[in-house]
Design an enzyme around this catalytic site. Structure first.
Site, PDB file in Angstrom:
ATOM      1  N   ASN A   9       0.984  -1.118  -0.021  1.00 39.66           N
ATOM      2  CA  ASN A   9       0.046   0.042   0.087  1.00 39.66           C
ATOM      3  C   ASN A   9       1.062   1.372   0.225  1.00 39.66           C
ATOM      4  O   ASN A   9       1.353   1.574   1.000  1.00 39.66           O
ATOM      5  CB  ASN A   9      -0.953  -0.024   1.449  1.00 39.66           C
ATOM      6  CG  ASN A   9      -1.837   1.186   1.252  1.00 39.66           C
ATOM      7  OD1 ASN A   9      -1.704   1.972   0.357  1.00 39.66           O
ATOM      8  ND2 ASN A   9      -2.530   1.309   2.583  1.00 39.66           N
ATOM      9  N   LYS A  11       0.068   4.224  -0.390  1.00 38.49           N
ATOM     10  CA  LYS A  11      -0.586   5.405   0.301  1.00 38.49           C
ATOM     11  C   LYS A  11      -0.290   6.659  -0.560  1.00 38.49           C
ATOM     12  O   LYS A  11      -0.235   6.545  -1.558  1.00 38.49           O
ATOM     13  CB  LYS A  11       0.175   5.654   1.873  1.00 38.49           C
ATOM     14  CG  LYS A  11      -0.067   4.305   2.484  1.00 38.49           C
ATOM     15  CD  LYS A  11       0.004   4.502   4.158  1.00 38.49           C
ATOM     16  CE  LYS A  11      -0.118   3.004   4.596  1.00 38.49           C
ATOM     17  NZ  LYS A  11      -0.105   3.077   6.353  1.00 38.49           N
ATOM     18  N   HIS A  96      -9.414   1.026   4.809  1.00 37.62           N
ATOM     19  CA  HIS A  96      -8.115   1.172   5.585  1.00 37.62           C
ATOM     20  C   HIS A  96      -8.402   2.225   6.940  1.00 37.62           C
ATOM     21  O   HIS A  96      -9.336   3.152   6.948  1.00 37.62           O
ATOM     22  CB  HIS A  96      -7.203   1.746   4.818  1.00 37.62           C
ATOM     23  CG  HIS A  96      -5.677   1.770   5.298  1.00 37.62           C
ATOM     24  ND1 HIS A  96      -5.206   2.701   6.038  1.00 37.62           N
ATOM     25  CD2 HIS A  96      -4.726   0.725   5.156  1.00 37.62           C
ATOM     26  CE1 HIS A  96      -3.987   2.226   6.590  1.00 37.62           C
ATOM     27  NE2 HIS A  96      -3.720   1.333   5.828  1.00 37.62           N
ATOM     28  N   GLU A  98      -6.713   4.392   8.141  1.00 36.52           N
ATOM     29  CA  GLU A  98      -6.605   5.889   7.707  1.00 36.52           C
ATOM     30  C   GLU A  98      -7.671   6.701   7.280  1.00 36.52           C
ATOM     31  O   GLU A  98      -7.993   7.828   7.469  1.00 36.52           O
ATOM     32  CB  GLU A  98      -5.336   6.150   6.849  1.00 36.52           C
ATOM     33  CG  GLU A  98      -4.032   5.835   7.730  1.00 36.52           C
ATOM     34  CD  GLU A  98      -2.913   5.162   6.814  1.00 36.52           C
ATOM     35  OE1 GLU A  98      -2.767   5.330   5.558  1.00 36.52           O
ATOM     36  OE2 GLU A  98      -1.925   4.595   7.634  1.00 36.52           O
ATOM     37  N   GLU A 168      -5.028  -4.997  10.508  1.00 36.36           N
ATOM     38  CA  GLU A 168      -4.208  -4.040  10.705  1.00 36.36           C
ATOM     39  C   GLU A 168      -4.182  -3.298  12.023  1.00 36.36           C
ATOM     40  O   GLU A 168      -5.439  -2.286  12.132  1.00 36.36           O
ATOM     41  CB  GLU A 168      -4.023  -2.979   9.587  1.00 36.36           C
ATOM     42  CG  GLU A 168      -3.896  -3.517   8.205  1.00 36.36           C
ATOM     43  CD  GLU A 168      -3.224  -2.551   7.259  1.00 36.36           C
ATOM     44  OE1 GLU A 168      -2.154  -2.744   6.770  1.00 36.36           O
ATOM     45  OE2 GLU A 168      -3.999  -1.538   7.216  1.00 36.36           O
ATOM     46  N   GLY A 174       2.609   2.046  11.030  1.00 38.07           N
ATOM     47  CA  GLY A 174       3.442   3.524  10.758  1.00 38.07           C
ATOM     48  C   GLY A 174       4.461   3.886  12.008  1.00 38.07           C
ATOM     49  O   GLY A 174       5.087   4.842  12.125  1.00 38.07           O
ATOM     50  N   SER A 213       3.778  -2.203  10.369  1.00 42.55           N
ATOM     51  CA  SER A 213       4.992  -2.217  10.479  1.00 42.55           C
ATOM     52  C   SER A 213       5.701  -3.476  10.267  1.00 42.55           C
ATOM     53  O   SER A 213       6.631  -3.765  10.822  1.00 42.55           O
ATOM     54  CB  SER A 213       5.556  -1.700  11.958  1.00 42.55           C
ATOM     55  OG  SER A 213       5.150  -0.443  12.320  1.00 42.55           O
TER      56      SER A 213
END
Ligand code: 13P
Length: 252
Positions: A9, A11, A96, A98, A168, A174, A213
């Protein structure tokens, strides 16, 4: 045997030129990817078309990072599942964290996006995962169960057979803080159990990726677990060598 899928991904990273270079870098090392591992990249919309074109004949599959909840019309700034599919793109990441966190995506929106994805033959990579405070409060199983029930349980068995799930944990994305392989296995097995409540034995074939990560240093340990069927990789997917090295975690 379940499929193994390692997806990158990207992003909101890479210019179109950089994205095509990254794709070419991955393509050049595809012979080093263990047999049976499907490789997917998810570039930004601006270069989805160029990357999909460059991916032809490389064995690399392409995903979008999102799609619109509606089919077409007056939705300024949105990109429809039909537009995405018309480029030869096969997958779409939906839900996702985010997008849930920064763009207010809810199960209601995601149900509509699922409808659009399936109507256009895109394979959804549906993301679930709890926030740090939810894990600390011991609520991670409840959170993930709701995310699965509220969206995945609305699929038909035929649709479900194509679905990919990515677990996730938000606290691992991250942050450099990976879930331990035991934490991943525990919740992946739980998710599979929830899926089985609705879809029965078909849940045994569902690919459940881990994301957060994941990197060349921890992929082998994560992928050694029986219910971890691949990864959804952020940072480590932006360098061809690292992305390939993550996929090689399946060799160990
Ligand atoms: P990182 O690998 O950068 O933690 O991101 C994970 C992720 O969100 C993939 O979708």
């Amino acid at each position: 045997m379940r499929k193994k899928i390692v997806a990158g991904n990207w992003k909101m990273n890479t210019t179109p030129a950089e994205g095509v270079e990254l794709l070419k870098g991955i393509a050049a090392q595809m012979s080093e990817v263990p047999q049976g591992v499907t490789m997917v990249v998810a570039p930004p919309f601006t270069h989805l078309s160029m990357v999909a074109e460059a991916a032809k004949g490389t064995g690399i599959h392409v995903s979008a990072q999102n799609c619109a909840a509606e089919a077409k019309g007056a939705y300024t700034g949105e990109v429809s599942a039909q537009m995405i599919a018309s480029l030869g793109v096969e997958y779409v990441i939906l839900g996702h964290s985010e997008r849930r966190q920064y763009y207010g995506e809810t199960s209601e929106t995601l149900n509509k996006k699922m409808v659009q994805a399936y109507a256009n033959n895109l394979i959804p990579i549906y993301c679930v995962g709890e926030k740090l405070e939810e894990r600390e409060a011991g609520k991670h199983f409840d959170v993930v169960r709701s995310q699965v029930e509220e969206v995945v349980f609305n699929l038909t068995p035929e649709q479900f057979a194509k679905l990919v799930i990515a677990y996730e944990p938000v606290w691992a994305i991250g942050t450099g803080k990976t879930a331990t392989s035991d934490q991943a296995q525990e919740i992946h097995a739980f998710i599979r159990g929830v899926l089985a409540e609705k879809f029965g034995a078909a849940a045994q074939d569902t690919v459940i990726q881990y994301g957060g990560s994941a990197n060349p240093g921890n992929a082998a340990e994560l992928f050694s677990k029986p219910d971890v069927d691949g990864g959804l990789i952020g940072g480590a997917s932006l360098k061809a060598g690292d992305f390939i090295a993550v996929a090689q975690g399946f060799k160990a």
